[in-house]
Design a protein around this motif. Sequence first.
Motif, PDB file in Angstrom:
ATOM      1  N   GLY A   1     -30.465 -35.018  -1.631  1.00  0.00           N
ATOM      2  CA  GLY A   1     -29.755 -35.652  -0.536  1.00  0.00           C
ATOM      3  C   GLY A   1     -28.690 -34.759   0.061  1.00  0.00           C
ATOM      4  N   VAL A   2     -28.491 -34.908   1.365  1.00  0.00           N
ATOM      5  CA  VAL A   2     -27.427 -34.229   2.106  1.00  0.00           C
ATOM      6  C   VAL A   2     -26.648 -35.313   2.846  1.00  0.00           C
ATOM      7  N   ALA A   3     -25.325 -35.262   2.784  1.00  0.00           N
ATOM      8  CA  ALA A   3     -24.526 -36.308   3.423  1.00  0.00           C
ATOM      9  C   ALA A   3     -23.340 -35.721   4.171  1.00  0.00           C
ATOM     10  N   VAL A   4     -22.857 -36.497   5.122  1.00  0.00           N
ATOM     11  CA  VAL A   4     -21.673 -36.150   5.904  1.00  0.00           C
ATOM     12  C   VAL A   4     -20.460 -36.749   5.205  1.00  0.00           C
ATOM     13  N   ASN A   5     -19.430 -35.959   4.973  1.00  0.00           N
ATOM     14  CA  ASN A   5     -18.257 -36.495   4.280  1.00  0.00           C
ATOM     15  C   ASN A   5     -17.370 -37.274   5.249  1.00  0.00           C
ATOM     16  N   PRO A   6     -16.322 -37.939   4.761  1.00  0.00           N
ATOM     17  CA  PRO A   6     -15.510 -38.780   5.645  1.00  0.00           C
ATOM     18  C   PRO A   6     -14.848 -38.048   6.803  1.00  0.00           C
ATOM     19  N   THR A   7     -14.712 -36.726   6.730  1.00  0.00           N
ATOM     20  CA  THR A   7     -14.110 -35.966   7.830  1.00  0.00           C
ATOM     21  C   THR A   7     -15.153 -35.455   8.817  1.00  0.00           C
ATOM     22  N   GLY A   8     -16.417 -35.839   8.614  1.00  0.00           N
ATOM     23  CA  GLY A   8     -17.468 -35.431   9.541  1.00  0.00           C
ATOM     24  C   GLY A   8     -18.122 -34.111   9.205  1.00  0.00           C
ATOM     25  N   LEU A   9     -17.849 -33.577   8.006  1.00  0.00           N
ATOM     26  CA  LEU A   9     -18.400 -32.279   7.636  1.00  0.00           C
ATOM     27  C   LEU A   9     -19.540 -32.408   6.627  1.00  0.00           C
ATOM     28  N   ILE A  10     -20.453 -31.453   6.679  1.00  0.00           N
ATOM     29  CA  ILE A  10     -21.435 -31.247   5.626  1.00  0.00           C
ATOM     30  C   ILE A  10     -21.060 -29.956   4.919  1.00  0.00           C
ATOM     31  N   ARG A  11     -20.804 -30.073   3.603  1.00  0.00           N
ATOM     32  CA  ARG A  11     -20.418 -28.911   2.795  1.00  0.00           C
ATOM     33  C   ARG A  11     -21.393 -28.809   1.632  1.00  0.00           C
ATOM     34  N   LEU A  12     -22.454 -28.050   1.825  1.00  0.00           N
ATOM     35  CA  LEU A  12     -23.462 -27.938   0.788  1.00  0.00           C
ATOM     36  C   LEU A  12     -22.950 -27.156  -0.414  1.00  0.00           C
ATOM     37  N   LYS A  13     -23.474 -27.510  -1.574  1.00  0.00           N
ATOM     38  CA  LYS A  13     -23.237 -26.780  -2.819  1.00  0.00           C
ATOM     39  C   LYS A  13     -24.588 -26.291  -3.316  1.00  0.00           C
ATOM     40  N   PRO A  14     -25.053 -25.144  -2.832  1.00  0.00           N
ATOM     41  CA  PRO A  14     -26.399 -24.694  -3.209  1.00  0.00           C
ATOM     42  C   PRO A  14     -26.558 -24.452  -4.698  1.00  0.00           C
ATOM     43  N   GLN A  15     -25.439 -24.288  -5.417  1.00  0.00           N
ATOM     44  CA  GLN A  15     -25.535 -24.115  -6.864  1.00  0.00           C
ATOM     45  C   GLN A  15     -26.106 -25.365  -7.542  1.00  0.00           C
ATOM     46  N   ASN A  16     -25.985 -26.530  -6.902  1.00  0.00           N
ATOM     47  CA  ASN A  16     -26.523 -27.753  -7.495  1.00  0.00           C
ATOM     48  C   ASN A  16     -28.034 -27.666  -7.685  1.00  0.00           C
ATOM     49  N   LEU A  17     -28.696 -26.905  -6.819  1.00  0.00           N
ATOM     50  CA  LEU A  17     -30.141 -26.733  -6.934  1.00  0.00           C
ATOM     51  C   LEU A  17     -30.515 -25.881  -8.140  1.00  0.00           C
ATOM     52  N   LEU A  18     -29.566 -25.159  -8.686  1.00  0.00           N
ATOM     53  CA  LEU A  18     -29.835 -24.251  -9.799  1.00  0.00           C
ATOM     54  C   LEU A  18     -29.344 -24.803 -11.127  1.00  0.00           C
ATOM     55  N   THR A  19     -28.393 -25.710 -11.077  1.00  0.00           N
ATOM     56  CA  THR A  19     -27.789 -26.212 -12.309  1.00  0.00           C
ATOM     57  C   THR A  19     -28.177 -27.645 -12.643  1.00  0.00           C
ATOM     58  N   ASN A  20     -28.772 -28.371 -11.672  1.00  0.00           N
ATOM     59  CA  ASN A  20     -28.989 -29.804 -11.886  1.00  0.00           C
ATOM     60  C   ASN A  20     -30.461 -30.225 -11.838  1.00  0.00           C
ATOM     61  N   LEU A  21     -31.384 -29.299 -11.887  1.00  0.00           N
ATOM     62  CA  LEU A  21     -32.797 -29.679 -11.896  1.00  0.00           C
ATOM     63  C   LEU A  21     -33.254 -29.991 -13.323  1.00  0.00           C
ATOM     64  N   PRO A  22     -34.318 -30.804 -13.471  1.00  0.00           N
ATOM     65  CA  PRO A  22     -34.767 -31.241 -14.812  1.00  0.00           C
ATOM     66  C   PRO A  22     -35.603 -30.179 -15.523  1.00  0.00           C
ATOM     67  N   LEU A  23     -34.967 -29.068 -15.865  1.00  0.00           N
ATOM     68  CA  LEU A  23     -35.678 -27.947 -16.460  1.00  0.00           C
ATOM     69  C   LEU A  23     -35.522 -27.930 -17.986  1.00  0.00           C
ATOM     70  N   THR A  24     -36.535 -27.418 -18.652  1.00  0.00           N
ATOM     71  CA  THR A  24     -36.445 -27.235 -20.101  1.00  0.00           C
ATOM     72  C   THR A  24     -35.565 -26.046 -20.447  1.00  0.00           C
ATOM     73  N   SER A  25     -35.406 -25.125 -19.493  1.00  0.00           N
ATOM     74  CA  SER A  25     -34.560 -23.948 -19.681  1.00  0.00           C
ATOM     75  C   SER A  25     -34.082 -23.498 -18.326  1.00  0.00           C
ATOM     76  N   GLY A  26     -33.141 -22.549 -18.298  1.00  0.00           N
ATOM     77  CA  GLY A  26     -32.588 -22.059 -17.046  1.00  0.00           C
ATOM     78  C   GLY A  26     -33.387 -20.910 -16.466  1.00  0.00           C
ATOM     79  N   VAL A  27     -32.664 -19.900 -15.993  1.00  0.00           N
ATOM     80  CA  VAL A  27     -33.277 -18.752 -15.355  1.00  0.00           C
ATOM     81  C   VAL A  27     -34.142 -18.008 -16.363  1.00  0.00           C
ATOM     82  N   GLN A  28     -35.317 -17.581 -15.945  1.00  0.00           N
ATOM     83  CA  GLN A  28     -36.198 -16.793 -16.792  1.00  0.00           C
ATOM     84  C   GLN A  28     -36.416 -15.420 -16.201  1.00  0.00           C
TER      85      GLN A  28
END
Length: 347
Positions: A320-347
């Motif tokens: 999901g991507v959302a607009v914050n209360p000030t009207g901004l979108i501030r993505l955190k691309p690290q979430n795609l690397l740290t929060n996926l349902p993986l058995t392990s991290g970077v290989q």
Amino acid sequence: MPAKPLALQGRVVWKSAGLHLTHKLDNGWLAVTPDFLRAYYTRPEIHPIEESCDNEHRLFERLMETPDATVTEADLAALADADTADNYRMLLAYRDHLLRHGSIEAGYLALFRPDAPRVPPVFIEQLVHLILGGLLAHETDPFVLRAAELFFRDQMATTGDGQLTLADAEVVEMYSESGGLGGLGSLLAEAGTPMREVSLDVLSEENCETYWGRADQFNFALDFRFTQPGQDALARVIERWVAHFLHLPVRVQAMQSITDQHWSWHVGLDAEATQILNGLYEGETVDEDRIGRIAALFRMEFKDDDRILPTMRGKPAYLGVAVNPTGLIRLKPQNLLTNLPLTSGVQ
């Protein structure tokens, strides 16, 4: 044979990304080079000024000569300006972190671990900009490149009449203050002269080829409505980002809503989306106005089940991507690397 400069390996999209300061390693990630480090020493928080003490000038010259030189606490204590010494402590901890991890990408990933040094958000954004510059060096679709800007630059969302348009927040602020007329515009604003309404070109099939000459200006708006090219382009960036870091093939599709009764995993790509999706997943009552801040939803399918937690095999994750209360979108691309349902991290 020395590594081939990235500028010669593909089209340089954003000159401001700093690709000329690095090169690719054997694994395709980017090297932490002396020139890359020198660029940080020339930042205004670090670069000596005429009034700086002799010790500060000597330290700066030593680091410019040998960017990975050892700097002791005694060296920093000898600086006359305590704030400058603190700036050096922060920057050198960041430098040592990158050198210790051996590449830009590995250093970026490690910034989100508990033992990582604290660095200004702008440093993290610069790393994302650089990584994407290398990752998308051969990209030919301007929509994908414009969507990639969401990963490292805040976006101001404009809604109404069924529209959802994203524009670079810094550019919008600049235009609102000076009308796009630079110093003259600022003087007019101070004098009370009304500025023209902020209106940026929306990227389209008709004007997209002009993106290449304007990429570093970040002055194209993006139509981010469902079924429009903007959301699909962001899906392609997400796929490339995950594959680059995690060596995990995924398929990402934009969607209007989550109707999956077996919804098992989600990742908010920003703080606002995380809170909204968490609430919906837990069955909480989420205010309709807040749900209306959701700007985009995506379905991610995993093509390599061996890397996925057993409970998630054969199931999608929702983004999901959302607009914050000030009207901004501030993505955190690290979430795609740290929060996926993986058995392990970077290989």
